[in-house]
Design a protein around this motif. Sequence first.
Motif, PDB file in Angstrom:
ATOM      1  N   CYS A  67       0.978   5.669   0.403  1.00  0.00           N
ATOM      2  CA  CYS A  67       0.410   6.997   0.620  1.00  0.00           C
ATOM      3  C   CYS A  67       1.256   7.966  -0.207  1.00  0.00           C
TER       4      CYS A  67
ATOM      5  N   GLN B 219      -4.315   9.858 -10.325  1.00  0.00           N
ATOM      6  CA  GLN B 219      -5.439   8.928 -10.378  1.00  0.00           C
ATOM      7  C   GLN B 219      -5.705   8.445 -11.800  1.00  0.00           C
TER       8      GLN B 219
ATOM      9  N   LYS C  35      -3.321  15.511  -8.342  1.00  0.00           N
ATOM     10  CA  LYS C  35      -4.086  14.351  -7.881  1.00  0.00           C
ATOM     11  C   LYS C  35      -4.815  13.699  -9.054  1.00  0.00           C
TER      12      LYS C  35
ATOM     13  N   ASP D  64      -5.361   4.537 -11.340  1.00  0.00           N
ATOM     14  CA  ASP D  64      -6.638   3.882 -11.056  1.00  0.00           C
ATOM     15  C   ASP D  64      -6.963   2.687 -11.944  1.00  0.00           C
TER      16      ASP D  64
ATOM     17  N   GLN E 141      -6.334   1.040  -8.295  1.00  0.00           N
ATOM     18  CA  GLN E 141      -7.358   1.698  -7.485  1.00  0.00           C
ATOM     19  C   GLN E 141      -7.556   0.960  -6.167  1.00  0.00           C
ATOM     20  N   GLY E 142      -7.604   1.707  -5.076  1.00  0.00           N
ATOM     21  CA  GLY E 142      -7.793   1.122  -3.754  1.00  0.00           C
ATOM     22  C   GLY E 142      -6.508   0.696  -3.061  1.00  0.00           C
TER      23      GLY E 142
ATOM     24  N   TYR F 222      -3.785   2.764  -2.879  1.00  0.00           N
ATOM     25  CA  TYR F 222      -3.017   3.958  -2.540  1.00  0.00           C
ATOM     26  C   TYR F 222      -3.976   5.069  -2.107  1.00  0.00           C
ATOM     27  N   HIS F 223      -3.406   6.056  -1.424  1.00  0.00           N
ATOM     28  CA  HIS F 223      -4.124   7.272  -1.039  1.00  0.00           C
ATOM     29  C   HIS F 223      -3.280   8.457  -1.471  1.00  0.00           C
ATOM     30  N   VAL F 224      -3.943   9.533  -1.851  1.00  0.00           N
ATOM     31  CA  VAL F 224      -3.262  10.780  -2.216  1.00  0.00           C
ATOM     32  C   VAL F 224      -3.690  11.835  -1.215  1.00  0.00           C
ATOM     33  N   ILE F 225      -2.699  12.500  -0.594  1.00  0.00           N
ATOM     34  CA  ILE F 225      -3.019  13.546   0.370  1.00  0.00           C
ATOM     35  C   ILE F 225      -2.144  14.772   0.120  1.00  0.00           C
TER      36      ILE F 225
ATOM     37  N   GLN G 111       0.860  -1.184   0.000  1.00  0.00           N
ATOM     38  CA  GLN G 111       0.000   0.000   0.000  1.00  0.00           C
ATOM     39  C   GLN G 111       0.893   1.229   0.000  1.00  0.00           C
TER      40      GLN G 111
END
Length: 112
Positions: A28, A53, A49, A57, A61-62, A64-67, A26
């Motif tokens: 971030c 994506q 972002k 994606d 998709q699912g 990773y997270h983007v912040i 995973q």
Amino acid sequence: MLMGRYQPWHLGHRKLFEEALDRVGQVCIMIRDVQGWNNSNPFSFEQVKYFIQRDLDPIYQGQYHVILVPNVTEILYGRDVGYSINKIELPDEIQQISATKIREEMKTKGLL
């Protein structure tokens, strides 16, 4: 965690992401808040972002997270708390990819 400006997101970033995902399962992706900081950062957080994506994606998709994070220029830690900081070495042809050159090409093509 991967942190950068991603101005713009490119193949080198994707390869780094894929290596990180292979290692830990995973990711971030932390985008530094550099909008308006100088002319070499033309893309907003939302644009970066979106680029990430759009690229990731279809396959990831699912996973990773983007912040958005502040414009971090130094990472400090106190004691061993269960994580490590590692540099990922990618092949030379990937290491040579330059977001600066990509932005210059985009300007030449009227995309910036």
